[in-house]
Design a protein around this motif. Structure first.
Motif, mmCIF file in Angstrom:
data_model
loop_
_atom_site.group_PDB
_atom_site.id
_atom_site.type_symbol
_atom_site.label_atom_id
_atom_site.label_comp_id
_atom_site.label_asym_id
_atom_site.label_seq_id
_atom_site.Cartn_x
_atom_site.Cartn_y
_atom_site.Cartn_z
ATOM 1 N N ASN A 231 -9.332 56.066 -33.995
ATOM 2 C CA ASN A 231 -8.380 56.378 -33.308
ATOM 3 C C ASN A 231 -8.651 57.750 -32.441
ATOM 4 O O ASN A 231 -8.580 57.316 -31.388
ATOM 5 C CB ASN A 231 -7.172 56.747 -34.626
ATOM 6 N N THR A 232 -10.340 58.603 -32.610
ATOM 7 C CA THR A 232 -9.962 59.257 -31.909
ATOM 8 C C THR A 232 -10.939 58.427 -30.101
ATOM 9 O O THR A 232 -10.811 58.757 -28.885
ATOM 10 C CB THR A 232 -11.354 60.183 -32.195
ATOM 11 N N MET A 233 -11.637 56.974 -30.853
ATOM 12 C CA MET A 233 -12.315 56.678 -29.515
ATOM 13 C C MET A 233 -11.064 56.011 -28.402
ATOM 14 O O MET A 233 -10.682 55.983 -27.812
ATOM 15 C CB MET A 233 -12.751 54.956 -30.024
ATOM 16 N N LYS A 234 -9.805 55.515 -29.759
ATOM 17 C CA LYS A 234 -8.925 54.894 -28.931
ATOM 18 C C LYS A 234 -7.792 56.252 -27.505
ATOM 19 O O LYS A 234 -7.911 56.230 -26.024
ATOM 20 C CB LYS A 234 -8.161 55.158 -29.458
ATOM 21 N N GLU A 235 -8.183 57.785 -28.251
ATOM 22 C CA GLU A 235 -7.792 58.883 -27.235
ATOM 23 C C GLU A 235 -9.048 58.900 -26.176
ATOM 24 O O GLU A 235 -7.954 58.811 -24.270
ATOM 25 C CB GLU A 235 -7.538 59.413 -28.024
ATOM 26 N N LYS A 236 -9.856 58.187 -26.318
ATOM 27 C CA LYS A 236 -10.965 58.144 -25.470
ATOM 28 C C LYS A 236 -10.658 57.800 -24.263
ATOM 29 O O LYS A 236 -10.751 57.794 -23.189
ATOM 30 C CB LYS A 236 -12.586 58.609 -25.875
ATOM 31 N N HIS A 237 -10.654 56.113 -24.871
ATOM 32 C CA HIS A 237 -10.078 55.417 -24.142
ATOM 33 C C HIS A 237 -8.981 55.423 -22.629
ATOM 34 O O HIS A 237 -8.359 54.912 -21.950
ATOM 35 C CB HIS A 237 -9.914 53.834 -24.357
ATOM 36 N N ILE A 238 -7.874 56.552 -23.706
ATOM 37 C CA ILE A 238 -6.736 56.444 -22.898
ATOM 38 C C ILE A 238 -7.573 57.432 -21.700
ATOM 39 O O ILE A 238 -6.617 57.802 -20.692
ATOM 40 C CB ILE A 238 -5.677 57.469 -23.690
ATOM 41 N N ASP A 239 -7.507 58.637 -21.873
ATOM 42 C CA ASP A 239 -8.305 60.108 -21.675
ATOM 43 C C ASP A 239 -9.338 58.433 -20.140
ATOM 44 O O ASP A 239 -8.769 59.071 -18.698
ATOM 45 C CB ASP A 239 -9.055 60.240 -21.421
ATOM 46 N N MET A 240 -9.873 57.211 -20.209
ATOM 47 C CA MET A 240 -10.890 56.826 -19.244
ATOM 48 C C MET A 240 -9.726 56.536 -18.275
ATOM 49 O O MET A 240 -9.983 56.405 -16.985
ATOM 50 C CB MET A 240 -11.807 55.857 -20.034
ATOM 51 N N LEU A 241 -9.216 56.023 -18.685
ATOM 52 C CA LEU A 241 -8.036 54.816 -17.956
ATOM 53 C C LEU A 241 -7.027 56.260 -16.746
ATOM 54 O O LEU A 241 -6.891 55.445 -15.906
ATOM 55 C CB LEU A 241 -7.207 54.660 -18.425
ATOM 56 N N ARG A 242 -6.638 56.888 -17.235
ATOM 57 C CA ARG A 242 -5.682 57.736 -16.848
ATOM 58 C C ARG A 242 -7.069 58.542 -15.708
ATOM 59 O O ARG A 242 -6.367 58.504 -14.102
ATOM 60 C CB ARG A 242 -5.747 59.135 -17.312
ATOM 61 N N GLU A 243 -8.198 59.111 -15.712
ATOM 62 C CA GLU A 243 -9.399 58.792 -14.859
ATOM 63 C C GLU A 243 -9.103 57.757 -13.317
ATOM 64 O O GLU A 243 -9.578 58.279 -11.954
ATOM 65 C CB GLU A 243 -10.580 59.092 -15.239
ATOM 66 N N LEU A 244 -9.128 56.830 -14.148
ATOM 67 C CA LEU A 244 -9.291 55.587 -12.805
ATOM 68 C C LEU A 244 -8.017 55.764 -12.088
ATOM 69 O O LEU A 244 -7.816 54.821 -10.898
ATOM 70 C CB LEU A 244 -9.665 54.469 -13.990
ATOM 71 N N GLU A 245 -7.084 56.035 -12.273
ATOM 72 C CA GLU A 245 -5.683 55.720 -11.421
ATOM 73 C C GLU A 245 -5.726 56.649 -10.199
ATOM 74 O O GLU A 245 -5.509 55.881 -9.170
ATOM 75 C CB GLU A 245 -4.723 57.177 -12.698
ATOM 76 N N PRO A 246 -6.373 57.159 -9.997
ATOM 77 C CA PRO A 246 -6.113 57.519 -8.110
ATOM 78 C C PRO A 246 -7.478 56.231 -7.529
ATOM 79 O O PRO A 246 -6.961 56.280 -6.823
ATOM 80 C CB PRO A 246 -7.076 58.299 -8.294
ATOM 81 N N LEU A 247 -8.211 55.666 -8.006
ATOM 82 C CA LEU A 247 -8.617 54.408 -7.440
ATOM 83 C C LEU A 247 -7.998 53.357 -7.681
ATOM 84 O O LEU A 247 -8.262 52.113 -6.137
ATOM 85 C CB LEU A 247 -10.549 54.187 -8.613
ATOM 86 N N GLU A 248 -7.474 53.519 -8.558
ATOM 87 C CA GLU A 248 -6.365 52.034 -8.442
ATOM 88 C C GLU A 248 -5.178 52.158 -7.153
ATOM 89 O O GLU A 248 -5.437 50.867 -6.459
ATOM 90 C CB GLU A 248 -6.073 52.052 -9.862
ATOM 91 N N GLN A 249 -5.050 53.451 -7.452
ATOM 92 C CA GLN A 249 -4.090 53.782 -5.753
ATOM 93 C C GLN A 249 -4.458 53.060 -4.505
ATOM 94 O O GLN A 249 -4.308 52.714 -3.479
ATOM 95 C CB GLN A 249 -3.320 55.109 -5.753
ATOM 96 N N GLU A 250 -5.582 53.820 -4.474
ATOM 97 C CA GLU A 250 -6.395 53.609 -3.365
ATOM 98 C C GLU A 250 -6.179 52.231 -3.322
ATOM 99 O O GLU A 250 -6.382 50.834 -2.161
ATOM 100 C CB GLU A 250 -7.616 54.251 -3.299
ATOM 101 N N VAL A 251 -7.069 51.408 -4.089
ATOM 102 C CA VAL A 251 -6.970 49.842 -3.867
ATOM 103 C C VAL A 251 -6.313 48.798 -3.907
ATOM 104 O O VAL A 251 -6.037 47.620 -2.911
ATOM 105 C CB VAL A 251 -7.893 49.341 -5.919
ATOM 106 N N LYS A 252 -5.173 49.357 -4.190
ATOM 107 C CA LYS A 252 -3.561 48.718 -4.409
ATOM 108 C C LYS A 252 -3.559 49.131 -2.587
ATOM 109 O O LYS A 252 -3.469 47.884 -2.424
ATOM 110 C CB LYS A 252 -2.485 49.014 -5.125
ATOM 111 N N GLN A 253 -3.679 49.605 -2.238
ATOM 112 C CA GLN A 253 -3.383 50.040 -0.623
ATOM 113 C C GLN A 253 -4.175 48.895 0.470
ATOM 114 O O GLN A 253 -3.452 48.547 0.764
ATOM 115 C CB GLN A 253 -3.956 51.506 0.042
ATOM 116 N N ILE A 254 -5.445 48.287 0.212
ATOM 117 C CA ILE A 254 -6.092 47.822 0.536
ATOM 118 C C ILE A 254 -5.631 46.332 -0.183
ATOM 119 O O ILE A 254 -5.901 44.944 1.039
ATOM 120 C CB ILE A 254 -7.794 47.786 -0.600
ATOM 121 N N GLU A 255 -5.238 45.857 -1.051
ATOM 122 C CA GLU A 255 -4.640 44.932 -1.529
ATOM 123 C C GLU A 255 -3.366 44.836 -1.042
ATOM 124 O O GLU A 255 -2.996 43.483 -0.913
ATOM 125 C CB GLU A 255 -4.355 44.632 -2.780
#
Length: 1063
Positions: A231-255
């Motif tokens: 469960n702790t690993m699952k919470e850490k994975h959610i945090d990693m996804l949150r850090e990835l969101e800004p880059l994902e927005q930039e990629v969407k602009q490209i797409e």
């Protein structure tokens, strides 16, 4: 060991004197082939300043059982405590105290214990270090205790407690396990305490099931910890996804500038959907076929339900027909008995009538003969009276003619006697022929009745066979056809047992019910074949009991027991049983003691017997058994032991002895009787033929004599005419006086009157018997008509019964066919559902958001090709976008890898949970199997104490263990101390099979037993130790022991003296 001078060698200062060297006074056991010690067995124990002993040594021998006896306070329990503590157990294990310093002898400051364990054989533990024996020394001081482990040549190997634990594990010794050492206090507490939870804890500890339970419970805790980590690993994975969101927005602009790629994907999906329409059509076709099959199955299930209802009604009708059939059989048997009675009376009266007719014929012949003699005598008198008036010259001629007439008349009388004799012989032959013919008719009627009885017995035997299961007849047929048997099995045992007195049928059935469906085989080979046959007929894994024993030719001598029971004015079950097989009879005597189990009318008679002590005969030899059990006619059970228990129950219907068969002969005996009667009829027919030949010979002789007599009469008439002619000329001369002739005439008159009186009496008796015969014949005919009517009803009922049975079988076949058809439809439905499931799953997986398809596949493909060509011509080459995309991909891949790691850990945890569940299931399986073996062993041991209804119930959820001594008395508190000791004793012996121990110590397990129970318990204990001959069994008891008896059995016995204690 042939001669056992002293059971256990010891070296002790029982009176606190100087220690004597044990080698000088040790009496060894003489044995040509001395038995070696088994690894882990105790060779010697030495105690110094321990409890009541100042300096005490005792040696043990490698026998499977040895007894240490002595009065209370002699230090027996000290031996068990010393062994337990010397092997590293804690003080509370002894049940006395938790302070080990309290074991130091009063007045001393320290104590020392030394134990020597065998380390011999191929399985010896590190023999290069310890040699052939391991010596453990424990010193107990006022504050702490220490250990010393000695090896070969008394070399110190270690002083660590862990080393002792390793040695004990290698030698399979568990000093804290009550199966290894059962202390006195623990045994008493277990006997008195009836708490089911503590019994369960005791059982789990001695069987080591608690270790398994603790292991999988610890595994559950481990899984819970791992789940938290995941469960702790699952919470850490959610945090990693949150850090990835800004880059994902930039990629969407490209797409956004690559809309054509999205449109291309839409077109590809649309193309795939168009192709999926074809799959949907196939799904619809399969669904239609499935609906048709389900409709057919519904009709089949409906027919099965209707047939089942009609099947139940037919079973009820069959039961009603069977009841009506039994009533008709009773009425028919009663009518046949009356007909036989009237037939016997009819034959007797007919025999008397024939005798009276014969007497009348004899008297009639005598009267005829007397009349002829009177006529002749009267002629003589007339001639004599005319003699004086007639004188002529022809006297000589008249005398000659008269003499010839007299001679011929004498011949006539002789011939008439011969004719009468031959007539009587012919009548006698006729009577003999009629009598023998009547006997033949009677015997033929008897044969007919015997055949009817044989048919009824065959039907009854079939019905009795059906009691043990409708499949039993077919099973017995397969057993008879099986050629692999060394000897055909005997069974079910109940088919060979008949209760001759219906009054006791219920009581006898209650006693014999467990053994009635059992089989007997001559060896294990036949047992395996029989179990194969039984398994082919049993659908619920139930098998009748199978006993393996040699077939017997003679029954054991039980006359002594029966004689004592008869002298007590009671009857045994053996007296009212008729057993058709000697082996079955021997089995009932061995297993159910039918000769020593008595029957009583009611409980009042039981109380009278108890008060009078008629059944307590003294000085019984081995062939005479003591009565320990009785049954009343209503099924109450009485145990004749010291507690004198009575068990009552509600009377139920008789199952095995419920037949209305009143015949005392078996089928085989009836067949032998029919054969003997046929042979007797054959012999009587031969005798009738001989009598007919004699009769014809007498008839021929009588005809010849009659012709000669007729010729003689004609000659007499001619001579009389000639004599009349001569008499007309001159008188005759008579050679006797007139007085003599008149005297003869008077005698003939008296004889005639007496004979006439006898003739009238015989005729009157004949008439009276004829009247009685008419009445009996009328009654006989009426009963015969009634019997014919009942027989006709019986035949009609049998015909109806056969029709119903055939219809019953037909319905069974129909139901089987319908069930097979339903099963086939179920398989087809499952097959179609599997196909539909696969197609739907495939359809759902690819097309979750499906819309209507308007364009054709060709149009979609053309547009898709155009977009693809455009994207190839306009590729994006901007470096900045590439860097953003690469950074986005790196972090995205890292998140994905972490997710995969998390998912892999999650799957491993799930697999671990499944493994723990399987381990828990395995624990329950092992516990159930252990419980089965424990219960089976416990019941066998309790049966030796005449406790039949015993059981052990173990509830692992509630953590309760309950020992059930019998059905009506479930609470151990209501038992006596001896009974609790016996049940606990048997419980402990049953637990021996759960774990191996190189030695076992039982301290005062017989404390609450009387002498009889103690002796029998020691005998059973000895028998069980033979099964565990690789272990030492050391018994500590305060009871007196017959040393010579146990020495003869190679069981050492050591008697301890009370030591001198310090003040």
């Amino acid at each position: 060991m042939n001669d056992l001078k002293q059971s256990i060698a010891f070296n002790s200062d029982m009176n606190n004197n100087n220690l004597i060297d044990s080698k000088e006074h040790e009496l060894m056991i003489i044995n040509d082939n001395e038995k070696m010690f088994t690894i882990g067995q105790i060779k010697e124990l030495h105690m110094l300043n321990f409890m009541c002993h100042k300096n005490f040594s005792i040696q043990f021998y490698p026998t499977q059982m040895q007894i240490i006896t002595g009065a209370n306070g002699s230090g027996k329990s000290t031996i068990a405590n010393a062994i337990c503590l010397c092997l590293g157990a804690q003080a509370r294990t002894t049940g006395r105290t938790s302070n080990i310093q309290s074991f130091i002898r009063k007045g001393e400051t320290s104590a020392q214990l030394t134990i020597t364990l065998a380390n011999e054989g191929q399985e010896a533990y590190k023999p290069e270090i310890y040699g052939n024996q391991i010596q453990i020394i424990r010193k107990i001081g006022s504050r702490q205790s220490s250990y010393v482990i000695l090896g070969a040549n008394h070399r110190i190997i270690s002083k660590r407690k862990e080393t002792i634990d390793e040695i004990l594990q290698a030698l399979s010794i568990s000093p804290e396990n009550p199966l290894c050492i059962l202390h006195q206090d623990i045994a008493k507490t277990f006997l008195i305490n009836s708490d089911s939870n503590k019994k369960y804890q005791f059982y789990m500890k001695v069987s080591q099931l608690d270790q398994m339970k603790q292991a999988y419970e610890q595994s559950i805790c481990t899984v819970q910890l791992l789940t938290q980590r995941v469960n702790t690993m699952k919470e850490k994975h959610i945090d990693m996804l949150r850090e990835l969101e800004p880059l994902e927005q930039e990629v969407k602009q490209i797409e956004l500038r690559r809309d054509y790629e999205g449109e291309r994907r839409v077109l590809e999906k649309e193309l795939t959907l168009a192709r999926a329409d074809q799959i949907q059509e196939k799904i619809n076709e399969l669904q239609n076929e499935l609906d048709e099959i389900e409709t057919d199955k519904y009709e089949i299930d409906k027919q099965i339900t209707e047939y089942n209802i009609e099947f139940i009604n037919m079973e009820q009708q069959l039961n009603d027909y069977f009841i009506e059939k039994n009533d008709l059989e009773k009425d028919t048997n009663s009518l046949r008995e009356l007909i036989m009675h009237f037939s016997k009376q009819k034959n007797d009266i007919q025999h008397k009538i024939r005798s009276y007719i014969q007497d009348c014929d004899v008297y009639k012949n005598i009267l005829t003969e007397v009349e002829l003699k009177q006529i002749y005598l009267q002629q003589q008198i007339d001639k004599y009276e005319n003699l004086n008036r007639q004188l002529d010259n022809s006297d000589q001629q008249r005398l000659k003619i008269d003499h010839e007439i007299a001679t011929r008349r004498e011949n006539q009388i002789e011939w008439e006697k011969i004719i009468n004799s031959l007539t009587n012989d012919i009548h006698s032959n006729d009577n003999d022929i009629r009598n023998k013919q009547s006997e033949i008719d009677y015997l033929e009627n008897e044969v007919k009745q015997k055949k009817q009885e044989l048919d009824e017995l065959i039907i009854i035997d079939q019905n009795q066979t059906d009691i043990y299961g409708l499949w039993m007849s077919s099973c017995l047929s397969d057993i008879q056809n099986e050629q692999r048997f060394h000897k055909k099995p005997i069974g079910p045992i109940g088919r060979y047992i008949h209760c001759t007195d219906p009054h006791w049928a219920y009581a006898v059935e209650k006693h014999l019910a467990p053994i009635m469906p059992a089989f007997i085989c001559t060896d294990n080979h036949d047992e395996q074949i029989l179990l194969e046959i039984l398994a082919s007929y049993s659908s619920d894994d139930y098998y009748p009991p199978v006993y393996v024993r040699a077939y017997s030719d003679n029954t054991p001598d039980i006359s002594g027991t029966l004689k004592h029971i008869k002298q007590a004015n009671v009857i045994s079950i053996y007296d009212i049983l008729k057993i058709d097989n000697i082996t079955v009879e021997c089995a009932l005597i061995d297993f159910k003691q039918i000769e020593a189990t008595i029957l009583l009318e009611n409980l009042d008679e039981v109380k009278q017997i108890r008060e009078s002590e008629r059944l307590n005969w003294k000085k019984i030899d081995r062939k005479v058994k003591q009565v320990v059990e009785a049954w009343t006619y209503d099924g109450s059970n009485i145990k004749f032991d010291k507690t004198f228990r009575i068990y009552t129950n509600h009377k139920q219907a008789v199952k095995y002895f419920s037949t209305d068969n009143n015949q005392s002969l078996s089928i085989k005996e009836l067949q032998i009787n029919i054969k003997q009667l046929n042979e007797q009829i054959k012999r009587m027919n031969e005798s009738i033929n001989i009598l007919k030949t004699i009769r014809q010979t007498n008839i021929d002789e009588m005809e010849q004599t009659t012709r000669a007599n007729t010729n003689n009469k004609n000659k007499i008439r001619e001579l009389m005419k000639e004599l009349d002619r001569l008499n007309s000329t001159m008188p005759m001369v008579i050679d006797c006086s007139l007085d003599e002739l008149q005297e003869k005439a008077r005698n003939y008159v008296a004889t005639y009157k007496d004979t006439l009186r006898k003739y009238d009496e015989a005729r009157e008796k004949k008439d009276n018997n004829l009247e009685q015969l008419a009445i009996i014949v009328e009654n006989h005919d009426n009963l015969t008509k009634k019997l014919d009517g009942k027989t006709h009803q019986y035949e009609l009922l049998i015909e109806k019964l056969d029709t119903k049975k055939s219809k019953y079988t037909e319905f069974q076949e129909k139901i089987k066919k319908l069930k097979k058809q339903s099963l086939r439809f179920n398989k087809q439905i499952l097959k179609y559902e599997t196909k539909l499931k696969q197609l739907n799953k495939k359809h759902r997986k690819k097309f979750k958001n499906r819309s209507a398809i308007i364009r054709s596949i060709k149009d979609i493909q053309q547009k898709l090709d155009a977009i693809t060509n455009y994207l190839k011509a306009n590729e994006d080459t901007n470096e900045k976008r590439r860097e953003i995309i690469n950074e986005y991909r790196i972090k995205r891949d890292a998140a994905r890898e972490y997710k995969q790691t998390y998912e892999r850990c999650y799957q491993q945890v799930e697999h671990l949970k499944q493994f723990i569940n399987k381990r828990q299931e395995s624990f329950h399986t092992i516990a159930d199997r252990h419980q089965y073996y424990l219960r089976t062993k416990f019941q066998k041991l309790m049966e030796k104490y005449n406790f039949d209804d015993t059981n052990i119930n173990i509830d692992h959820k509630k953590e309760e263990l309950e020992i059930i001594v019998n059905i009506h008395q479930r609470n151990l508190k209501s038992l006596s101390g001896g009974e609790r000791s016996i049940s606990t004793f048997c419980f402990l012996l049953a637990l021996w099979q759960s774990i191996y121990q190189p030695f076992r110590i039982l301290d005062e397990i017989d404390i609450y037993m009387d002498n009889e129970k103690q002796h029998s318990s020691f005998d059973i204990l000895y028998e069980n130790t033979l099964q565990y001959s690789s272990s030492q069994h050391i018994i500590l008891t305060p009871q007196s022991i017959d040393s010579q008896l146990w020495n003869d059995l190679n069981v050492p016995v050591f008697t301890m003296q009370i030591p001198k204690r310090s003040l």
